[in-house]
Scaffold this active site. Sequence first.
Site, PDB file in Angstrom:
ATOM      1  N   GLU A  22      -6.981   8.345  -8.667  1.00  0.00           N
ATOM      2  CA  GLU A  22      -6.741   8.641 -10.357  1.00  0.00           C
ATOM      3  C   GLU A  22      -5.199   9.415 -10.070  1.00  0.00           C
ATOM      4  OE1 GLU A  22     -10.690  10.774 -10.404  1.00  0.00           O
ATOM      5  OE2 GLU A  22      -8.989  12.251 -10.735  1.00  0.00           O
TER       6      GLU A  22
ATOM      7  N   CYS B 242       0.906  13.288 -12.891  1.00  0.00           N
ATOM      8  CA  CYS B 242       0.107  14.090 -11.621  1.00  0.00           C
ATOM      9  C   CYS B 242      -0.504  12.824 -10.881  1.00  0.00           C
ATOM     10  CB  CYS B 242      -0.779  14.912 -12.305  1.00  0.00           C
ATOM     11  SG  CYS B 242      -1.634  15.660 -10.960  1.00  0.00           S
TER      12      CYS B 242
ATOM     13  N   CYS C 128     -10.199  13.666   0.187  1.00  0.00           N
ATOM     14  CA  CYS C 128      -9.463  14.999   0.650  1.00  0.00           C
ATOM     15  C   CYS C 128     -10.485  15.403   1.654  1.00  0.00           C
ATOM     16  CB  CYS C 128      -9.229  15.844  -0.474  1.00  0.00           C
ATOM     17  SG  CYS C 128      -8.318  17.262   0.045  1.00  0.00           S
TER      18      CYS C 128
ATOM     19  N   CYS D 152     -12.409  22.428  -0.530  1.00  0.00           N
ATOM     20  CA  CYS D 152     -12.379  23.205  -1.409  1.00  0.00           C
ATOM     21  C   CYS D 152     -13.558  23.347  -2.302  1.00  0.00           C
ATOM     22  CB  CYS D 152     -11.258  23.323  -2.395  1.00  0.00           C
ATOM     23  SG  CYS D 152      -9.654  23.721  -1.521  1.00  0.00           S
TER      24      CYS D 152
ATOM     25  N   CYS E 196     -13.824  21.743  -5.875  1.00  0.00           N
ATOM     26  CA  CYS E 196     -12.973  20.724  -6.311  1.00  0.00           C
ATOM     27  C   CYS E 196     -13.723  19.271  -6.123  1.00  0.00           C
ATOM     28  CB  CYS E 196     -11.726  20.751  -5.524  1.00  0.00           C
ATOM     29  SG  CYS E 196     -10.669  19.125  -5.620  1.00  0.00           S
TER      30      CYS E 196
ATOM     31  N   GLY F 156      -6.131  14.832  -2.854  1.00  0.00           N
ATOM     32  CA  GLY F 156      -5.424  14.894  -1.499  1.00  0.00           C
ATOM     33  C   GLY F 156      -4.643  15.978  -1.374  1.00  0.00           C
ATOM     34  N   GLU F 157      -4.336  16.359  -0.137  1.00  0.00           N
ATOM     35  CA  GLU F 157      -3.736  17.389   0.265  1.00  0.00           C
ATOM     36  C   GLU F 157      -2.296  16.779   0.625  1.00  0.00           C
ATOM     37  OE1 GLU F 157      -3.070  20.889   0.443  1.00  0.00           O
ATOM     38  OE2 GLU F 157      -1.460  20.210   1.465  1.00  0.00           O
TER      39      GLU F 157
ATOM     40  N   SER G  95       1.912  20.593  -4.348  1.00  0.00           N
ATOM     41  CA  SER G  95       0.991  21.603  -4.522  1.00  0.00           C
ATOM     42  C   SER G  95       0.149  21.418  -2.996  1.00  0.00           C
ATOM     43  CB  SER G  95      -0.162  21.341  -5.829  1.00  0.00           C
ATOM     44  OG  SER G  95      -1.319  22.448  -5.320  1.00  0.00           O
TER      45      SER G  95
ATOM     46  N   LEU H  55      -3.899  29.562  -4.243  1.00  0.00           N
ATOM     47  CA  LEU H  55      -4.450  30.622  -3.550  1.00  0.00           C
ATOM     48  C   LEU H  55      -5.873  31.007  -3.831  1.00  0.00           C
ATOM     49  CD1 LEU H  55      -2.835  32.801  -1.817  1.00  0.00           C
ATOM     50  CD2 LEU H  55      -2.179  34.040  -3.748  1.00  0.00           C
TER      51      LEU H  55
ATOM     52  N   ASN I 140     -12.233  23.877 -14.067  1.00  0.00           N
ATOM     53  CA  ASN I 140     -12.964  22.658 -14.520  1.00  0.00           C
ATOM     54  C   ASN I 140     -14.108  22.603 -13.884  1.00  0.00           C
ATOM     55  OD1 ASN I 140     -11.366  21.286 -16.673  1.00  0.00           O
ATOM     56  ND2 ASN I 140      -9.810  21.069 -15.273  1.00  0.00           N
TER      57      ASN I 140
ATOM     58  N   CYS J 168      -9.111  17.195 -10.787  1.00  0.00           N
ATOM     59  CA  CYS J 168      -8.932  16.610  -9.387  1.00  0.00           C
ATOM     60  C   CYS J 168     -10.064  15.691  -9.076  1.00  0.00           C
ATOM     61  CB  CYS J 168      -8.668  17.467  -8.342  1.00  0.00           C
ATOM     62  SG  CYS J 168      -6.900  17.913  -8.384  1.00  0.00           S
TER      63      CYS J 168
HETATM   64  N1  SAH Z   1      -4.518  19.646  -2.260  1.00  0.00           N
HETATM   65  C1  SAH Z   1      -3.484  20.211  -2.946  1.00  0.00           C
HETATM   66  C2  SAH Z   1      -3.476  19.715  -4.159  1.00  0.00           C
HETATM   67  C3  SAH Z   1      -4.542  19.000  -5.021  1.00  0.00           C
HETATM   68  S1  SAH Z   1      -5.375  19.927  -6.133  1.00  0.00           S
HETATM   69  C4  SAH Z   1      -3.802  21.792  -3.220  1.00  0.00           C
HETATM   70  O1  SAH Z   1      -4.908  22.139  -2.753  1.00  0.00           O
HETATM   71  O2  SAH Z   1      -3.152  22.553  -4.007  1.00  0.00           O
HETATM   72  C5  SAH Z   1      -4.204  20.446  -7.560  1.00  0.00           C
HETATM   73  C6  SAH Z   1      -4.803  22.118  -7.992  1.00  0.00           C
HETATM   74  O3  SAH Z   1      -5.847  21.975  -8.601  1.00  0.00           O
HETATM   75  C7  SAH Z   1      -5.040  22.889  -6.650  1.00  0.00           C
HETATM   76  O4  SAH Z   1      -4.588  24.231  -7.022  1.00  0.00           O
HETATM   77  C8  SAH Z   1      -6.773  22.953  -6.764  1.00  0.00           C
HETATM   78  O5  SAH Z   1      -7.093  24.184  -5.954  1.00  0.00           O
HETATM   79  C9  SAH Z   1      -6.973  22.957  -8.170  1.00  0.00           C
HETATM   80  N2  SAH Z   1      -8.464  22.356  -8.590  1.00  0.00           N
HETATM   81  C10 SAH Z   1      -8.989  21.517  -7.866  1.00  0.00           C
HETATM   82  N3  SAH Z   1     -10.065  21.249  -8.627  1.00  0.00           N
HETATM   83  C11 SAH Z   1     -10.409  22.096  -9.408  1.00  0.00           C
HETATM   84  C12 SAH Z   1     -11.247  22.320 -10.365  1.00  0.00           C
HETATM   85  N4  SAH Z   1     -12.489  21.942 -10.448  1.00  0.00           N
HETATM   86  N5  SAH Z   1     -10.838  23.212 -11.397  1.00  0.00           N
HETATM   87  C13 SAH Z   1      -9.666  23.992 -11.372  1.00  0.00           C
HETATM   88  N6  SAH Z   1      -8.690  23.774 -10.393  1.00  0.00           N
HETATM   89  C14 SAH Z   1      -8.783  22.837  -9.386  1.00  0.00           C
END
Ligand code: SAH
Length: 357
Positions: free
Chosen positions: A94, A107, A114, A118, A121, A161-162, A193, A217, A292, A335
């Site tokens: 996406e 974006c 990934c 997290c 996510c 993805g990271e 990011s 963070l 989200n 994401c």
């Molecule tokens: N892997 C990278 C980039 C992808 S996610 C990273 O961790 O930064 C981009 C941002 O969206 C990250 O800060 C991630 O933690 C956040 N994110 C992912 N899912 C989310 C959600 N459901 N609600 C809010 N932020 C979210």
Amino acid sequence: MDAKPDLRSLNLTELKNVIAGLGEKSFRAVQVYEWLHKRQAESFDEMTNLPVRLREILGQEYELYNLREIKALEDPEDGTFKYLFAVNDGNVIESVFMSYEHGYSVCISSQVGCSMGCRFCASTIGGKVRDLTAGEMLEQVYLMQKLQGKRVSNVVVMGSGEPFDNYDNFVRFYEMITDKDGLNISGRNITVSTCGITDKIREIADKQYALTLAVSLHAPDDELRKEIMPSARKYSIGEIMSACDYFFEKTGRRITFEYSLMAGINDSEECARKLGELLKGRNCHVNLIPVNPVKERNFVRSGTVDITRFKKLLEKSKINVTIRRGLGINIDAACGQLRRSYIKETGGDKGAGLCEN
Ligand code: SAH
């Protein structure tokens, strides 16, 4: 799977070597590069100013990883578009197109799925399927420009993805998208990011690119961070901060810290104070993201009062804070959510019938 190499991932110097190796003149490489990166050709047959023999050889030895639009959803409130694209092997990814006052921003995803895990996510449910090539990252930008008929000025690598777990392809992508022979987007308009892969933060710092670094963070101490981000077991906040300081030292570029606010988890006064302590005196910016909610997860977005209190407490520590505009909230724009819905509907990624995990 011995896939043919992706021609769109080669930079101009590499392409010149390929073309020279085939006994062709150097200007042919420039022509091919233009077909790939300016006109976004979908097949070698389209490259009509090339000799047929050259087109045939390229077609035999290389692949054009094209993206195909599967679905587009528009958020009627803010005009954000979320796209579901299929890549050549049938996987789906996406990407998002956003309109701001200062221009158009996209974006993009850096991997299919990934592996960072997290907990809030959607991209990580089912793990990582594979890395995206530099060409596939570029094509997300190209295709959205084409579909929208608009020129993109900003790119954020914040989709699924990271990026630092796909570091070499990310670097290649960055160098090609900022290249004067390509889209020529300024490095300062590219944001990457990461969840905090410290060795790669240091490596990218050494390159002294003009890009913006965003670090996820989401918690002010290791104990809480480990609960919501498994990568925190490997990279402590202390190590992340020292890598970020190194990045700033090398590039002079202010770092963005992302902090997704989850009700009752990381939005307390205590968390805000600790975060203030941690970041005090650092040349940085905090982006608060009301989480989200993801169907498969239980996290709930913090209330407006708590979000405002959190912001004010950070500001007391003289930290620059913004609350992210909830773009595309009506269209599964967090994401990986659209891809999850699609996989559920169809029983797997389309085409090759790949299933996750
Ligand atoms: N892997 C990278 C980039 C992808 S996610 C990273 O961790 O930064 C981009 C941002 O969206 C990250 O800060 C991630 O933690 C956040 N994110 C992912 N899912 C989310 C959600 N459901 N609600 C809010 N932020 C979210």
